[in-house]
Structures are given as structure tokens and as C-alpha cells.
Design a protein around this motif. Structure first.
Motif, PDB file in Angstrom:
ATOM      1  N   VAL A   1      -6.591   6.885  -1.459  1.00 34.93           N
ATOM      2  CA  VAL A   1      -7.030   6.389  -2.761  1.00 34.93           C
ATOM      3  C   VAL A   1      -7.624   7.522  -3.603  1.00 34.93           C
ATOM      4  N   CYS A  43      -1.736   4.503  -4.136  1.00 33.62           N
ATOM      5  CA  CYS A  43      -2.710   3.555  -3.592  1.00 33.62           C
ATOM      6  C   CYS A  43      -2.488   2.117  -4.035  1.00 33.62           C
ATOM      7  N   VAL A  78     -13.473  -2.051  -3.670  1.00 35.21           N
ATOM      8  CA  VAL A  78     -12.017  -1.897  -3.629  1.00 35.21           C
ATOM      9  C   VAL A  78     -11.378  -2.612  -4.819  1.00 35.21           C
ATOM     10  N   VAL A 113      -4.051  -0.719  -1.302  1.00 33.40           N
ATOM     11  CA  VAL A 113      -5.322  -1.419  -1.500  1.00 33.40           C
ATOM     12  C   VAL A 113      -5.262  -2.877  -1.071  1.00 33.40           C
ATOM     13  N   TYR A 121      -5.872  -2.778   2.500  1.00 34.44           N
ATOM     14  CA  TYR A 121      -7.254  -2.284   2.567  1.00 34.44           C
ATOM     15  C   TYR A 121      -8.243  -3.447   2.471  1.00 34.44           C
TER      16      TYR A 121
END
Length: 401
Positions: free
Chosen positions: A289, A326, A222, A330, A333
Motif C-alpha cells: 500500500v 493496492c 484501511v 485492500v 486486507y
């Protein structure tokens, strides 16, 4: 309500989010505004394109180095107090930058931006930590993505109003004017964020716990996605205004206004990324993403083939929306890939790796443009976008092992 009481009221949650967004706006404007007046900076200070790009990228470079240590400290201290101190440092950096720029002291100006970078990373990491902790799992992605939307608003404000400020007050005034907005944000954030400075129900992380975060393959994946996203984002923000001015012969003011659309559309796309992930995809992060890179890559690759203003505007809007889909998500995430006790460190790690792309992009692109042309620079950026799509395809979901 004292500082040990958790933030539970809806009013407090949305109030602290509003204050955090305003601080994020201030940070975004202060970070990027030199890019909007790059020709004036180069003429006034007598510096090269890459040296002018350093005034933008040095803040991100500072963040790369400081982010992980800051995250470790935030996991062991009160994030709320850290935000207040950092905003004070940001005000000092703004005044210092104005004095250095007025005196023509390039390296002193760079040093002021280093201080601003330290303040930026503390506010950014701590705000994400506090906002994510204050909203439940079902709304966490949306809340963090909404917070991140303050960044593109600030970028748009910096791009669009930087030339106006420069014309009215001289370009050095861009530094203190935009840092002052952060003080207003902290005045809203402070009373609404009582009790949100620490994670509850968890013990302080050990060094071993923290080490596992920075060696976690899933976290690294990531992080690399964030690196490529920020590389593309800062490349366009830093060099599209100069491209439009030098190659398409647009005025500096018009170029800044057009490129301001690129970050501005992030107000919608960053929130949309969180909403899509939380609702349409049932909390899955990878589809959003992947979509981000698949849409942005061809637009960036072919950008220099566009010669008419309406199509330029459309390309900036599409690329800006896609890339930023995204950029906020993130950060929610990566928190979900680790234990709550080390969530701030995971965010800090992503910030460090992601902003390495933001640091490298303006300088590397400047050198590439000096050595070749804008067409080559945009082609390289498109190649990085394709790499991002491949990486996103293999990125883990939070629930996967």
C-alpha cells in the motif's frame, strides 16, 4: 453437489473466479463508459461538466449509501443468489439508461444509474465474499486481487470502445451493450459457485458484532486508504480524456485509447499487489500500500507538465500501475482485521468508504476545473496522494493489535 456443499475442487474455485472476473469487467465498463464520451453527452443533453461527471459518480454514490446495508444482509443470507438477482437488475438498468439517453431525459438517465449502482454493489461485495471464502489464507490476497483486476479491464474496455460504440450506434447504446457482458459472467459463475453462498463454521453475526466492525479504528484506517486510492483512480479515469482533448488537442478517440492504458495496466498491477504481499512480504499488506502511493503521487502531480504523447503514455502506465497495486489488495486486507462471521460487512464498509472517494472525485474535479483549470485539479490530486502515503505508513498489519 447441492448448495450446502462447500466449494472444494480446484476447478470450481477457478471457475467461479473466472465468472466473477467477467462480471467485474462488465461492471467496470458500465460504470466508467460515460467518461469516454463526455463531450458527446454534454452536447446532446446540454449539461455542465459536473453534471456529466455525475453520470459516472452517481453509481459510486449509490454504492456508498447501499454498501453497508448490503454487507449486513450478505452476512445473513446467501450471497450466491444475491449475485444472480443483482445481475438481473443490471440488465434492466442498461436498457432503461439507453431509453432515457435516447429521449434526452437526463434525470431519468441518472435514476437508471442509481439502479445500476445498487446492482453493482451487491455483485461486488458478494463476489469478494465468495471468492475469498473459496481460497485458503495463503492464496486469499492473490485471489481477491485477481478478481479486482476485472474492474480495470472493464474500465479500459469502456474508455477504449465507448467512442467506437457511440460512432456506430449512438452514444446511448453504451449502457445496454456493456451490461450484457454481466449476464455471460453469471452463467459461468452460477454452476461453479454451489455451496459458496454462506460462511461455514460461524454463527450469524449479531447487531453488536456488526457495530464493532464499523467502529473499529483499524478498519477505518484501511477504509481511508481505500478512499484516497479510489479518489485518485476515478479522478484520472474521469478527467484525463477531457484534459487530453481540450488542452493537448487530441481527438476524442485517441484520448480514450490513451487513457484506457491507465486502468488496463491494473490487470497486471492488481494481481502483482496480491502476489507481492502474499509471497515477497510474507502476507504483510502495508508495504504494498505504501509503495502504491509513493510511486503514483509525483507522477499525478506533474502530469499537466507533460506535452508529448510518448511521455503521456509512460505517465499513464506508471500512475495506473502504482495506484492499482493496492486497490484489490485492500479488500483482502480489511477482511483479515475482523472475525470471519462479519467479513462481508468489513468488505462492505471498505467499499462504502472507498467508493465515497470514487463518488466525490469526478464531481469535485469537474467543479474545480470549471472554477480554475486542469493544472490546479492535478495538483490537488497529488496532495491527496501524499496524504495517502502518510496514512499507509501508519496502517496496521492484520496480525498487529
Amino acid at each position: 453437489m447441492d448448495d450446502t456443499t462447500a466449494v472444494t475442487s480446484r476447478r470450481a474455485r477457478w471457475g467461479l473466479l473466472a465468472g466473477a472476473i467477467l462480471m467485474s469487467m462488465a461492471l467496470g465498463a458500465y460504470e466508467l463508459v460515460p467518461a469516454s464520451v463526455t463531450p458527446l453527452i454534454r452536447e446532446s443533453l446540454g449539461v455542465s461538466a459536473s453534471a456529466a461527471g455525475l453520470l459516472v459518480s452517481v453509481m459510486f454514490g449509490t454504492a456508498v449509501l447501499a454498501s453497508i446495508p448490503v454487507g449486513i444482509v450478505l452476512d445473513r443470507t446467501n450471497s450466491r443468489y444475491a449475485v444472480a438477482v443483482a445481475v438481473g437488475l443490471l440488465l434492466v438498468a442498461g436498457v432503461w439508461g439507453w431509453q432515457a439517453a435516447t429521449a434526452g431525459a437526463y434525470w431519468s438517465l441518472v435514476a437508471s444509474r442509481v439502479l445500476g449502482g445498487v446492482a453493482y454493489i451487491v455483485v461486488w461485495n458478494a463476489s469478494i465474499d465468495i471468492v475469498a471464502r473459496s481460497f485458503g489464507p495463503a492464496r486469499q490476497g492473490t485471489a481477491v486481487a485477481t478478481l479486482s483486476a476485472g474492474g480495470p479491464v472493464g474500465f479500459a474496455i469502456g474508455q477504449g470502445t465507448g467512442p467506437i460504440v457511440a460512432e456506430q450506434f449512438g452514444w446511448p447504446a453504451i449502457f445496454p451493450i456493456f451490461t450484457g457482458i454481466a449476464f455471460v459472467g453469471v452463467l459461468i459463475f452460477w454452476p461453479m459457485s454451489r455451496g459458496s453462498g454462506h460462511a461455514t463454521g460461524t454463527s450469524a453475526p449479531t447487531l453488536s458484532d456488526l457495530g464493532r466492525v464499523v467502529t473499529n479504528r483499524r478498519v477505518w484506517t484501511v477504509g481511508l486508504v481505500g478512499f484516497l486510492s479510489y479518489t485518485l483512480y476515478l479522478f484520472i479515469n474521469s478527467w484525463a480524456p477531457s484534459y487530453l482533448t481540450e488542452d493537448l488537442q487530441l481527438s476524442l478517440g485517441l484520448s480514450g485509447a490513451l487513457v484506457a492504458l491507465f486502468p488496463a495496466v491494473g490487470v497486471l498491477s492488481r494481481v502483482a499487489g496480491g502476489v507481492l504481499s502474499d509471497t515477497l512480504f510474507g502476507g504483510r499488506r502495508r508495504p504494498v500500500v505504501l509503495l502504491s502511493f509513493l510511486v503514483a503521487t509525483p507522477v499525478i502531480t506533474g502530469f499537466t507538465a507533460i506535452r508529448t504523447i510518448p511521455v503521456v503514455v509512460a505517465a499513464l502506465l506508471i500512475a495506473g500501475f502504482a495506484i492499482q497495486l493496492c486497490l484489490g489488495l485492500v479488500f483482502a486486507y480489511v477482511r483479515e482485521l475482523v472475525e470471519p462471521a462479519v467479513a462481508a460487512t468489513a468488505v462492505a464498509f471498505l467499499t462504502s468508504v472507498g467508493l465515497a472517494g470514487a463518488f466525490i472525485a469526478p464531481i469535485a474535479a469537474g467543479r474545480l476545473i470549471d472554477a480554475s483549470n486542469y493544472e490546479t485539479a492535478f495538483l490537488v490530486a497529488g496532495t491527496l496522494g501524499a496524504l495517502g502515503a502518510v496514512l499507509a505508513w501508519y496502517a496496521p498489519e492484520p496480525g498487529e493489535t
